[in-house]
Design a protein around this motif. Structure first.
Motif, PDB file in Angstrom:
ATOM      1  N   TRP A 223      -3.283 -10.297  -0.866  1.00 38.45           N
ATOM      2  CA  TRP A 223      -3.397  -9.139  -1.991  1.00 38.45           C
ATOM      3  C   TRP A 223      -4.891  -8.473  -1.968  1.00 38.45           C
ATOM      4  CZ3 TRP A 223       0.543  -7.545  -3.795  1.00 38.45           C
ATOM      5  CH2 TRP A 223       1.738  -8.456  -3.823  1.00 38.45           C
ATOM      6  N   GLU A 227      -5.317  -4.490  -2.361  1.00 37.82           N
ATOM      7  CA  GLU A 227      -6.393  -3.990  -3.385  1.00 37.82           C
ATOM      8  C   GLU A 227      -7.215  -2.942  -2.703  1.00 37.82           C
ATOM      9  OE1 GLU A 227      -7.456  -3.037  -6.785  1.00 37.82           O
ATOM     10  OE2 GLU A 227      -5.886  -4.460  -6.588  1.00 37.82           O
ATOM     11  N   ARG A 230      -5.227   0.196  -2.168  1.00 42.75           N
ATOM     12  CA  ARG A 230      -5.170   0.970  -3.341  1.00 42.75           C
ATOM     13  C   ARG A 230      -6.260   1.937  -3.769  1.00 42.75           C
ATOM     14  NH1 ARG A 230      -4.049  -3.068  -6.347  1.00 42.75           N
ATOM     15  NH2 ARG A 230      -1.746  -2.721  -6.536  1.00 42.75           N
ATOM     16  N   SER A 231      -7.529   1.427  -3.413  1.00 41.58           N
ATOM     17  CA  SER A 231      -8.698   2.076  -3.928  1.00 41.58           C
ATOM     18  C   SER A 231      -8.793   3.380  -2.833  1.00 41.58           C
ATOM     19  CB  SER A 231      -9.898   1.007  -3.464  1.00 41.58           C
ATOM     20  OG  SER A 231     -10.144   0.911  -2.117  1.00 41.58           O
ATOM     21  N   ALA A 254       0.966  -0.419  -2.898  1.00 44.23           N
ATOM     22  CA  ALA A 254      -0.512  -0.619  -3.475  1.00 44.23           C
ATOM     23  C   ALA A 254      -0.674   0.337  -4.670  1.00 44.23           C
ATOM     24  CB  ALA A 254      -1.518  -0.426  -2.244  1.00 44.23           C
TER      25      ALA A 254
END
Length: 424
Positions: A223, A227, A230-231, A254
């Motif tokens: 996870w 993350e 995702r950024s 994401a």
């Protein structure tokens, strides 16, 4: 090959510390084809049958050459287990040393990658060939906690004469499988082994608990990687018109834009950039991202219907479903539960109700809610392939079921009544 009576009783209800003589009597009678004083545990009886059919020597097993030092190091670098080795060592090595045991970590082939614990027991293990690089798979050394746990994918303790090979009868071992939380793939097992006289009833519970902690560490790392993706992806998705999403290499979402969020996208076994058909989304364009993929969805086209499904269960540790149609082919590895479900539906082409499937999988028709939840996940991945009311493969879909050459190798991890009946 001797027929093994495996369903009439259980040895696990005995005090294993005082049952070595009885276990030896059960093994000798069973392997000779005679009626034993008490039937072996089901998991042990089935493992003995597999060992017999594989031609394993009941007295000495097989002594294959261990991996070289370079090969061991390559496998250590290639597996995710190295990341959780400190957790496994901290949780198990102090206990192993105090109890005159050793801790062993293997890969999915049963090859010993790491070994730690009592020096005296390691010397005893050396005499058995239980060394780093050795194979402890069932088809090499017969029934043992490592090899049998790799087959059944469940925690297991094997004591004394429950071992198929006679030279291992002085040992007890408890092993638990380790899975990759990103895709459910089996990574290997962690095991504690030692003299049979020092067996402790809590050993299996301890090994299982530490294995779950290690998997939790892998899940946390997963996870954290999602993350980070995702950024990276969020600014990119903000500039895209239409439907798109960013997923990691295993399909975990994401970030998303222009469509309802989805927890995970089922990606093909082999993913490459360019146009690809995903049954859950239709035709898409895939672009690589650091640590994952950007998926652009062509929302104007409906997913084309599938015309053929191949359910390949011939390799027990790598069950794959392949879907093909006008837009091309798509394949995905299956979790053990999804492999069971698709097997039952492939056998019963006219369909099964949720209650019938619950009886097929659990022997309990009242567990229909669990079945519906699993089938909901499957149908999201296999849009247009599975129908419901009753659950079945859709009309017009040609289904091919590929079974293993030996019936006993059919989903060997499964205890589902429908699978057990087909296996025997």
């Amino acid at each position: 090959m001797a027929h093994l009576p495996i369903g009439l009783g259980r040895l696990d209800t005995l005090d294993v510390r005082t049952s070595a003589h009885l276990l030896a009597s059960v093994r000798e009678a069973t392997l000779a084809g005679d009626v034993p004083p008490r039937p072996p545990r089901v998991v042990i009886g089935e493992s003995w049958t597999r060992a017999l059919s594989s031609g394993v020597d009941p007295d000495n097993g097989r002594r294959g050459a261990p991996l070289s030092t370079d090969e061991i190091e390559q496998r250590r670098q290639a597996t995710a287990l190295g990341a959780v080795l400190p957790v496994l060592r901290d949780g198990l090595v102090p206990v192993a040393e105090a109890a005159w045991h050793i801790m062993v970590v293997t890969d999915t082939e049963g090859r010993v990658l790491w070994r730690d614990g009592s020096v005296a027991v390691r010397r005893s293990a050396d005499r058995l060939g239980f060394t780093e690089g050795a194979s402890w798979a069932e088809d090499m050394v017969g029934t043992n906690a490592i090899g049998t746990a790799l087959v059944t994918r469940t925690p297991l303790q094997v004591h004394s004469a429950e071992h198929f090979v006679r030279s291992h009868h002085g040992w007890t071992c408890a092993a638990a499988p380790l899975h990759d939380p990103r895709d459910g793939r089996l990574l290997g097992v962690v095991d504690i082994s030692g003299p049979a006289a020092t067996v402790h009833p809590a050993t299996l519970s301890l090994v299982s608990a530490v294995a779950r902690v290690a998997e939790g560490e892998l899940r946390a790392g997963h996870w954290a990687a999602v993350e980070r993706l995702r950024s990276i992806a969020a600014p990119l998705l903000a500039r895209i018109e239409g439907q798109a999403l960013a997923v990691d290499r295993n399909g975990w979402t994401a970030a998303v834009t222009g469509m309802a969020p989805t927890h995970r996208v089922a990606l093909p076994v082999s993913v490459r950039a360019g146009q690809v058909w995903l049954p859950s989304l239709g035709l898409c364009a895939l672009e690589p991202l650091p640590g994952g993929w950007l998926i652009r969805v062509n929302g104007r086209e409906r997913p084309p219907a599938a015309s053929r499904v191949v359910l390949d269960l011939s390799r027990p540790r790598d069950c794959v479903v392949t879907v093909s149609g006008p837009a091309g082919g798509w394949a995905q590895r299956l979790s053990p539960r999804h492999a069971e479900l698709l097997f039952v539906l492939a056998v019963h082409r006219s369909g099964r109700t949720a209650a019938q499937l619950a009886a097929d999988l659990f022997g309990d028709p009242s567990r229909a809610v669990t079945v519906r939840a699993e089938l909901s996940r499957l149908r999201r991945n296999l849009a247009g392939v599975l129908a419901h009311r009753p659950y079945r493969f859709a009309e017009g879909v040609d289904v091919e079921l590929v079974r293993p050459p030996r019936p006993l190798d059919l989903l060997p991890h499964s205890v589902a009544p429908a699978v057990l009946a087909a296996r025997h």
